[in-house]
Design a protein around this motif. Sequence first.
Motif, PDB file in Angstrom:
ATOM      1  N   ALA A 127       9.252   5.367  -5.125  1.00  0.00           N
ATOM      2  CA  ALA A 127       8.418   6.000  -6.166  1.00  0.00           C
ATOM      3  C   ALA A 127       9.879   6.946  -7.196  1.00  0.00           C
ATOM      4  O   ALA A 127       9.527   6.949  -7.984  1.00  0.00           O
TER       5      ALA A 127
ATOM      6  N   ILE B 117       2.715   5.196 -11.557  1.00  0.00           N
ATOM      7  CA  ILE B 117       3.974   5.911  -9.858  1.00  0.00           C
ATOM      8  C   ILE B 117       2.192   6.188  -9.416  1.00  0.00           C
ATOM      9  O   ILE B 117       2.163   5.493  -7.845  1.00  0.00           O
TER      10      ILE B 117
ATOM     11  N   ILE C  93       3.413  10.778  -7.616  1.00  0.00           N
ATOM     12  CA  ILE C  93       3.633  11.079  -6.026  1.00  0.00           C
ATOM     13  C   ILE C  93       2.698  11.512  -5.048  1.00  0.00           C
ATOM     14  O   ILE C  93       1.776  10.804  -5.028  1.00  0.00           O
TER      15      ILE C  93
ATOM     16  N   THR D  95       6.665   0.812  -0.970  1.00  0.00           N
ATOM     17  CA  THR D  95       5.851   0.870  -2.439  1.00  0.00           C
ATOM     18  C   THR D  95       5.750   2.132  -1.649  1.00  0.00           C
ATOM     19  O   THR D  95       4.631   3.039  -1.655  1.00  0.00           O
TER      20      THR D  95
END
Length: 108
Positions: free
Chosen positions: A71, A55, A89, A66
């Motif tokens: 994510a 991630i 993240i 992206t």
Amino acid sequence: CIIGSTVIGIPILLTFRYMLDYLKVKGYFKCFVDFVENKLHNRAKKLKSLSIVGIVLFVGVPLPTTGTWSAACIASLLRMRLKDAILGIFLGNIVSGCVVFAISYHIF
């Protein structure tokens, strides 16, 4: 902007999980959702230990599609814990911010 981009991942992650559970109940998309989950769960055994790193790398590359939203969707498909997904993240947003900063100031 890093904190704001990370915080939006929480409702997206929870909403996408709810949507997947709802689509499993409905007959129209049940086959598709089951197919995707079976594929992911068969391959996710190898990826569970690397899921946070994956991630981070996925969000950290500043390319279209992206980011935090994508994510969060991937993390919910992999059924990652909320804490791990948000941590990945957040770290990915930091990496992406540093890359964009370095490119915009001609450091690279």
